[in-house]
Design an enzyme around this catalytic site. Sequence first.
Site, PDB file in Angstrom:
ATOM      1  N   THR A  38     -19.152   6.140   2.684  1.00 27.71           N
ATOM      2  CA  THR A  38     -20.436   6.249   3.388  1.00 27.71           C
ATOM      3  C   THR A  38     -21.009   4.871   3.713  1.00 27.71           C
ATOM      4  O   THR A  38     -22.004   4.766   4.419  1.00 27.71           O
ATOM      5  CB  THR A  38     -21.428   7.055   2.511  1.00 27.71           C
ATOM      6  N   HIS A  58     -17.309   7.209  -7.636  1.00 32.94           N
ATOM      7  CA  HIS A  58     -17.636   5.857  -8.121  1.00 32.94           C
ATOM      8  C   HIS A  58     -17.195   5.739  -9.583  1.00 32.94           C
ATOM      9  O   HIS A  58     -18.011   5.867 -10.481  1.00 32.94           O
ATOM     10  CB  HIS A  58     -19.154   5.605  -8.054  1.00 32.94           C
ATOM     11  N   GLU A  88       0.852  -1.184   0.000  1.00 36.36           N
ATOM     12  CA  GLU A  88       0.000   0.000   0.000  1.00 36.36           C
ATOM     13  C   GLU A  88       0.889   1.235   0.000  1.00 36.36           C
ATOM     14  O   GLU A  88       1.743   1.392   0.878  1.00 36.36           O
ATOM     15  CB  GLU A  88      -0.913  -0.008   1.237  1.00 36.36           C
ATOM     16  N   VAL A 146       4.063   0.161  -5.526  1.00 37.18           N
ATOM     17  CA  VAL A 146       4.378  -0.796  -6.585  1.00 37.18           C
ATOM     18  C   VAL A 146       4.507  -0.011  -7.888  1.00 37.18           C
ATOM     19  O   VAL A 146       3.577   0.702  -8.292  1.00 37.18           O
ATOM     20  CB  VAL A 146       3.306  -1.897  -6.691  1.00 37.18           C
ATOM     21  N   ASN A 192     -13.690  -1.132  -8.703  1.00 33.68           N
ATOM     22  CA  ASN A 192     -14.850  -0.719  -9.502  1.00 33.68           C
ATOM     23  C   ASN A 192     -14.504  -0.671 -10.985  1.00 33.68           C
ATOM     24  O   ASN A 192     -15.376  -0.781 -11.852  1.00 33.68           O
ATOM     25  CB  ASN A 192     -15.338   0.647  -9.030  1.00 33.68           C
TER      26      ASN A 192
END
Length: 511
Positions: A130, A440, A42, A235, A474
Amino acid sequence: MSAAGRLPGSVDVAIVGSGPNGAAYARILSEQAPGSRIAMFEVGPTVTEPPGAHVKNLVDPAAQAAAERRSQGPSADAATLSSPAAVVAGRRQARPGTFLLPDGFAFDGEDGLPAVAMSSNVGGMGAHWTCACPRPGGSERIPYLPGLDELLTDAERVLGVTATALEDAPFAELIRRRLSAAIDDGRSPATRVQPMPLAVHRRADGQLVWSGSDVVMGEVTRSNPHFTLYDEALVTRVVVEQGRAAAVEVRDLRSNEVSTVRASFVVVAADALRTPQLLWASGIRPAALGRYLNDQAQVVYAARISGADTTIEPPAAGAISQHSGVSWIPFTDELPYHGQVMQLDASPVPLADDDPVVPGSIVGLGLFCAKELRWDDRLEFADDRTDSYGMPAIRVHYKLTEHDHRTLDQARDEIVRMAKAIGEPLGDVPITLPLGASLHYQGTTRMGESDDGTSVCGPDSEVWSVSGLFVAGNNVIPTSTAANPTLTSVALAIRGARRIARELRAEGAQP
Ligand code: FAD
């Protein structure tokens, strides 16, 4: 260990990114292939304990604000907007815990995505979200994926989704009754107004706990002696040998040393912008990489509940509104938007100083619109310019179609109707948020049924052109959706993780 300090020399599975999707791979592999060596890399720091926990679970507002700033990558000091409804059209400001693209977000003659954002921290955006986890419906569903419902059920398990955590919210029933009366007519039972499924649970002492990657990973991952999370580790490349993922190159941001970590499987779950960026940087450039980018254009509005005279205590510091709960108006193919109705912390429009606002009585309405998918809506990556991490700079080419504008018009009319049903609308007209504000983003490493040039990966999320390389997030969702996408992307991640677990078991490495 590798020559470069704390990083390992080799693992069975290297996971890039610690958001809910990377965490889902770690969870399923810990459950189904417990002897395999898993490393998660991460780029951002650990900002909560346990690692990946939602910042809203920090009850001290100063600690929460500090965790949010540390998640904002190169923009730790930038001003942020805490509520989507507080956005003034045209003003570019990120939500707390996120940061914007500094440039390249729009080009002449296009709409662009001015508010496109990312998070860089253990837990990714999943430490700031949320937690709304609706199931996809109608054309949002992936038609060729067998067992989608079972995968969604497992995604609900790992995300800790319930529809009951806020069931005692005093205004929730009233709001749903009023919305129902206005809009349920003609809708099938499954698409009527209902409580929003949320990734949240109540502790024994009554405190709400919002799910982050900590919940997704679960105790099974945290106690897995073969799993290690490396934070502050960027990475920079996936190494491919003879058509198969073989290693990742990692820059340890603490020491600036670069290591090669060999891996039998590589999973890139680095968000919808940076997953295709890493593939590009690695020379993995299928035609559909970065294409079919889609965001859910968002319309917001607010209303004051009329006739609600209950006197209730304001919510505890750090807690999201519980008074009006969170209500869901599901997507349908005829009405291609999805509604989320919840209490706002403050009115988006100034109220008179002597206005006796009943706590919890200002309700925010948000409609997310499904986008018409287009090959030309895309991310491009520069070979000659880099971002603040030294990765190829990202450029966004994005345009709303006439169909998209019609959907937005329809959503603006509908949200006014909903606000009036709840009570007194605040402000003259609904606010259309800058594109990208939905957070999104989808499609940029999309899944396909076959390798026909319009997708990057197959139904197991394995990249068509590189065996052993899986993409997650996503960005894998191939359909046009309006519903919040994380539940769906985690369901797809679970399928990919099961496939890797099967292969590891078949190789005999597993007990
Ligand atoms: P992320 O959570 O974005 O995690 C990706 C991680 O990869 C990041 O931590 C990043 O630092 C890391 N990374 C990137 N590149 C590299 C690299 N090269 N090397 C190492 N690490 C790298 N979704 C919903 O479904 N419902 C909601 O209600 C909802 N509300 C939201 C509200 C807010 C305020 C925000 C910010 C988001 C919201 N979302 C919501 C979106 C949701 O958070 C994301 O869909 C989800 O976090 C995606 O998970 P992910 O694991 O794919 O990516």
